[in-house]
Design a protein around this motif. Structure first.
Motif, PDB file in Angstrom:
ATOM      1  N   ALA A  82      10.308   4.877   2.645  1.00 41.56           N
ATOM      2  CA  ALA A  82      10.583   5.913   1.643  1.00 41.56           C
ATOM      3  C   ALA A  82      10.589   5.330   0.238  1.00 41.56           C
ATOM      4  O   ALA A  82      10.248   6.020  -0.730  1.00 41.56           O
ATOM      5  CB  ALA A  82      11.921   6.581   1.949  1.00 41.56           C
ATOM      6  N   TYR A  83      10.976   4.061   0.113  1.00 36.75           N
ATOM      7  CA  TYR A  83      11.020   3.408  -1.195  1.00 36.75           C
ATOM      8  C   TYR A  83       9.613   3.100  -1.706  1.00 36.75           C
ATOM      9  O   TYR A  83       9.323   3.247  -2.898  1.00 36.75           O
ATOM     10  CB  TYR A  83      11.838   2.120  -1.104  1.00 36.75           C
ATOM     11  CG  TYR A  83      11.952   1.352  -2.402  1.00 36.75           C
ATOM     12  CD1 TYR A  83      12.956   1.657  -3.327  1.00 36.75           C
ATOM     13  CD2 TYR A  83      11.072   0.316  -2.705  1.00 36.75           C
ATOM     14  CE1 TYR A  83      13.069   0.950  -4.520  1.00 36.75           C
ATOM     15  CE2 TYR A  83      11.168  -0.395  -3.895  1.00 36.75           C
ATOM     16  CZ  TYR A  83      12.171  -0.078  -4.793  1.00 36.75           C
ATOM     17  OH  TYR A  83      12.272  -0.772  -5.977  1.00 36.75           O
ATOM     18  N   GLN A  84       8.720   2.708  -0.809  1.00 36.87           N
ATOM     19  CA  GLN A  84       7.400   2.239  -1.219  1.00 36.87           C
ATOM     20  C   GLN A  84       6.338   3.344  -1.245  1.00 36.87           C
ATOM     21  O   GLN A  84       5.302   3.168  -1.884  1.00 36.87           O
ATOM     22  CB  GLN A  84       6.931   1.114  -0.292  1.00 36.87           C
ATOM     23  CG  GLN A  84       7.777  -0.142  -0.397  1.00 36.87           C
ATOM     24  CD  GLN A  84       7.276  -1.284   0.477  1.00 36.87           C
ATOM     25  OE1 GLN A  84       8.008  -2.187   0.820  1.00 36.87           O
ATOM     26  NE2 GLN A  84       6.016  -1.253   0.849  1.00 36.87           N
ATOM     27  N   TYR A  85       6.584   4.483  -0.548  1.00 41.10           N
ATOM     28  CA  TYR A  85       5.578   5.541  -0.492  1.00 41.10           C
ATOM     29  C   TYR A  85       6.214   6.878  -0.855  1.00 41.10           C
ATOM     30  O   TYR A  85       7.388   7.115  -0.570  1.00 41.10           O
ATOM     31  CB  TYR A  85       4.962   5.635   0.907  1.00 41.10           C
ATOM     32  CG  TYR A  85       4.199   4.397   1.329  1.00 41.10           C
ATOM     33  CD1 TYR A  85       2.853   4.250   1.025  1.00 41.10           C
ATOM     34  CD2 TYR A  85       4.832   3.376   2.033  1.00 41.10           C
ATOM     35  CE1 TYR A  85       2.147   3.118   1.414  1.00 41.10           C
ATOM     36  CE2 TYR A  85       4.134   2.230   2.419  1.00 41.10           C
ATOM     37  CZ  TYR A  85       2.792   2.118   2.107  1.00 41.10           C
ATOM     38  OH  TYR A  85       2.102   0.992   2.481  1.00 41.10           O
ATOM     39  N   SER A  86       5.421   7.764  -1.431  1.00 43.40           N
ATOM     40  CA  SER A  86       5.881   9.111  -1.730  1.00 43.40           C
ATOM     41  C   SER A  86       5.720   9.990  -0.493  1.00 43.40           C
ATOM     42  O   SER A  86       4.971   9.639   0.427  1.00 43.40           O
ATOM     43  CB  SER A  86       5.076   9.698  -2.895  1.00 43.40           C
ATOM     44  OG  SER A  86       3.740   9.962  -2.481  1.00 43.40           O
ATOM     45  N   PRO A  87       6.388  11.179  -0.443  1.00 43.88           N
ATOM     46  CA  PRO A  87       6.210  12.076   0.710  1.00 43.88           C
ATOM     47  C   PRO A  87       4.772  12.536   0.893  1.00 43.88           C
ATOM     48  O   PRO A  87       4.369  12.863   2.007  1.00 43.88           O
ATOM     49  CB  PRO A  87       7.140  13.256   0.373  1.00 43.88           C
ATOM     50  CG  PRO A  87       8.160  12.686  -0.545  1.00 43.88           C
ATOM     51  CD  PRO A  87       7.447  11.656  -1.351  1.00 43.88           C
ATOM     52  N   ALA A  88       3.984  12.572  -0.192  1.00 45.74           N
ATOM     53  CA  ALA A  88       2.581  12.954  -0.065  1.00 45.74           C
ATOM     54  C   ALA A  88       1.747  11.828   0.527  1.00 45.74           C
ATOM     55  O   ALA A  88       0.681  12.073   1.092  1.00 45.74           O
ATOM     56  CB  ALA A  88       2.023  13.348  -1.437  1.00 45.74           C
ATOM     57  N   GLU A  89       2.247  10.592   0.426  1.00 47.50           N
ATOM     58  CA  GLU A  89       1.505   9.436   0.938  1.00 47.50           C
ATOM     59  C   GLU A  89       1.910   9.064   2.352  1.00 47.50           C
ATOM     60  O   GLU A  89       1.120   8.446   3.080  1.00 47.50           O
ATOM     61  CB  GLU A  89       1.731   8.230   0.027  1.00 47.50           C
ATOM     62  CG  GLU A  89       1.179   8.404  -1.377  1.00 47.50           C
ATOM     63  CD  GLU A  89       1.592   7.265  -2.292  1.00 47.50           C
ATOM     64  OE1 GLU A  89       0.753   6.807  -3.078  1.00 47.50           O
ATOM     65  OE2 GLU A  89       2.764   6.825  -2.223  1.00 47.50           O
ATOM     66  N   LEU A  90       3.129   9.429   2.774  1.00 48.48           N
ATOM     67  CA  LEU A  90       3.623   9.036   4.098  1.00 48.48           C
ATOM     68  C   LEU A  90       4.778   9.944   4.496  1.00 48.48           C
ATOM     69  O   LEU A  90       5.630  10.279   3.666  1.00 48.48           O
ATOM     70  CB  LEU A  90       4.082   7.582   4.082  1.00 48.48           C
ATOM     71  CG  LEU A  90       4.610   7.007   5.398  1.00 48.48           C
ATOM     72  CD1 LEU A  90       4.142   5.564   5.576  1.00 48.48           C
ATOM     73  CD2 LEU A  90       6.137   7.041   5.447  1.00 48.48           C
ATOM     74  N   SER A  91       4.779  10.343   5.763  1.00 48.39           N
ATOM     75  CA  SER A  91       5.870  11.161   6.288  1.00 48.39           C
ATOM     76  C   SER A  91       6.450  10.506   7.536  1.00 48.39           C
ATOM     77  O   SER A  91       5.807   9.643   8.152  1.00 48.39           O
ATOM     78  CB  SER A  91       5.379  12.581   6.615  1.00 48.39           C
ATOM     79  OG  SER A  91       4.929  13.235   5.444  1.00 48.39           O
TER      80      SER A  91
END
Length: 551
Positions: A226-235
């Motif tokens: 969650a720190y390294q990726y946004s919700p649009a990039e990873l779920s």
């Protein structure tokens, strides 16, 4: 020492006597220096030469120089880190203390030389440090070239410290696809350990005995993603079949639990929740489902490209998952096949039993990746085929384990999600602060491709039925406002009658019947349920100008 050469590692071995160095080690030391020896025959033992003698001077000795292919011993003088002015000062102070007429013995002089050498070394080190600091000030890029000290792995390491101290590296690895994250410190170079989902996986197994750090590793993994990726990039999907007090995503603070991360699509703890999650997951990867929903449920379906947005499924307490799924319609086989080869990554944590005894397809698929984090359990590492790994002589601390890639393993210290008591706060409060910070950074949560509350379409597809016979559900069109009829009905009827070209002359009764029919047709077209009464007295009807037909 032989292997060290290929890594650029050099060794300097010091001994007082020739016999101090074992013969096997001695043969590896190709460069040899021998200072003044009390017994001249020692030179011949070292250099394979005849007995020789050199001057008894401090720092004087013999070194081997290769001349052609022959090693030749040459006399040399070692440079001593000794400032003569420092020695003279110490000697003058000692003479003053003793008195002008008293002679200083050799033992005292040797001690003064040693003290002068140590003081000179400290001065040299300080000057070099100042020169380095000045060079870095002029060129900050030099700081990256500073040699890193060799230190033992920390007994405890928290995730926030790891990510902030290596923030630049965290940003760099976040650009790597599939997902790559920093999750600990390895014992090879004391640099952050990279967890590479997809490149080494695509799935990962975390195994170990109770209280070995599996749950903490999963929490750290979720927070790092969650720190390294946004919700649009990873779920993410969080699954934990254990009791509510033990679920890895439950910290006891409802607004601070890990399932409140904006990246989380679903948190699962029961068979009902598992089936609901799986029905939402199918449209993400199943092309047939996606096509059917696109035609018949456009109001509730917006496809998301999961080649660009991977979904990571985190499962804790895998030992208990069979009990949770007893009432499931789909079971783990459905999850095992979903997203196969399509950017779906599964990370499961459990005891050694899930490695050896569980027959389900999901466990087999995850273990087949041969990418594992083994916590405190050396037997598990050996059972996975890792060779040439020395067993630890004592129990490893919590969070310490081995990252296994195929048949290679390296020791790592995994980062804890938080360290209890740091800054006077509990670990739960610290994790909660991280969750709240990420929620502020990403106010919009991740969404399923099928996001509607009505799951009838999903249930139909899950039952193996087609949606072709179902009514098409599309986005509701905006309501169209009908124009208000302001013209009186009577006038409208008269206008309509006037626009109709008269046929052949007819009687007045025929004209009235024809007009009445047109009125009714007009009323029907305007959808007026209560027709207005037509006042025939005010209606003027024109007829052909023939005397016999005038009335």
């Amino acid at each position: 020492m032989r292997d060290g050469r290929s890594f650029g590692v050099s060794f300097v071995v010091i001994g007082s006597l020739y016999n101090d160095v074992p013969n096997k080690l001695f043969t590896v030391l190709s460069q040899r220096i021998r200072l003044t020896q009390a017994d001249p025959s020692d030179y011949a033992m070292i250099f394979n030469r005849r007995t020789m003698r050199i001057n008894d001077v401090p720092g004087r000795g013999l070194a081997v120089e290769m001349i052609g292919e022959d090693p030749v011993p040459l006399e040399f003088q070692t440079a001593v880190p000794l400032d003569p002015q420092v020695y003279e000062r110490l000697l003058a102070d000692e003479q003053t203390r003793r008195g002008e007429g008293e002679r200083i013995d050799e033992k005292t002089i040797a001690g003064l030389l040693r003290r002068a050498s140590e003081e000179t070394q400290r001065v040299l080190v300080d000057k070099m440090a100042q020169a380095w600091a000045e060079a870095v000030r002029r060129d900050p890029a030099l700081e990256a070239k500073r040699a890193r000290s060799v230190e033992p792995l920390p007994l405890m390491l928290d995730l926030a410290t790891l990510l902030t101290s290596h923030e630049k590296l965290a940003r760099e690895v976040a650009k790597i696809k599939p997902p790559t994250l920093l999750l600990g410190i390895n014992d090879l170079d004391r640099m952050p350990t990279r967890i590479e989902l997809g490149a080494k996986g695509p799935h990962m197994l975390i195994a170990g005995p109770p209280v070995s750090g599996k749950t903490s590793a999963l929490r750290s993994l979720a927070l790092a993603l969650a720190y390294q990726y946004s919700p649009a990039e990873l779920s993410m999907i969080l699954i934990d079949p254990s009791e509510s007090t033990r679920r890895f995503y439950n910290l006891g603070l409802p607004d601070h639990n890990l399932d409140k991360l904006p990246h989380v699509l679903a948190a699962v703890s029961s068979a009902k929740e598992f089936d609901a999650m799986l029905m939402r997951l199918y449209p993400e990867y199943n092309e047939a489902w996606a096509e059917a929903l696109g035609k018949h449920a456009a109001a509730n379906y917006r496809p998301i490209d999961n080649t660009k947005r991977p979904i990571v499924v985190l499962i804790d307490h895998y030992d208990d998952i069979a009990g949770m799924l007893r009432g499931s319609k789909f079971g783990l086989a459905g999850l095992a096949e979903t997203g196969k080869g399509k950017n779906l990554h599964v990370v499961m944590a459990g005891s050694l039993q899930i490695v050896r005894g569980s027959p389900d397809e999901l466990r087999k698929r995850v273990e087949s990746s041969r990418y594992s984090l083994i916590m405190q359990d050396y037997d598990t590492i050996r059972s996975m085929g890792v060779k040439q790994l020395k067993a630890p002589s004592r129990e490893l601390p919590a969070g310490r384990g081995y990252l296994v890639k195929a048949i290679n393993a390296s020791m790592v210290q995994m980062a804890l999600p938080a360290i209890d008591g740091r800054d006077g706060r509990s670990a739960e409060d610290q994790i909660g602060a991280i969750v709240q910070g990420l929620r502020r950074r990403y106010p919009n949560r991740a969404q399923w491709s099928y996001f509607g509350d009505d799951v009838t379409a999903l249930e139909t597809l899950a039952a193996g039925k087609s949606l072709d016979a179902a009514p098409v559900v599309t986005a509701a069109a905006p309501a169209v406002t009908q124009p208000v009829v302001t013209q009186p009905v009577v006038a409208a009827a008269a206008q309509a009658a006037a626009q109709v070209a008269p046929a052949k002359p007819s009687s007045l009764a025929e004209k009235m019947a024809e007009m009445k029919a047109k009125q009714q047709a007009l009323l029907n077209s305007m959808k007026i349920e209560r027709p207005t009464t037509l006042n025939m007295a005010k209606l003027t009807v024109e007829v052909p100008d023939k005397p016999e037909e005038k009335k």
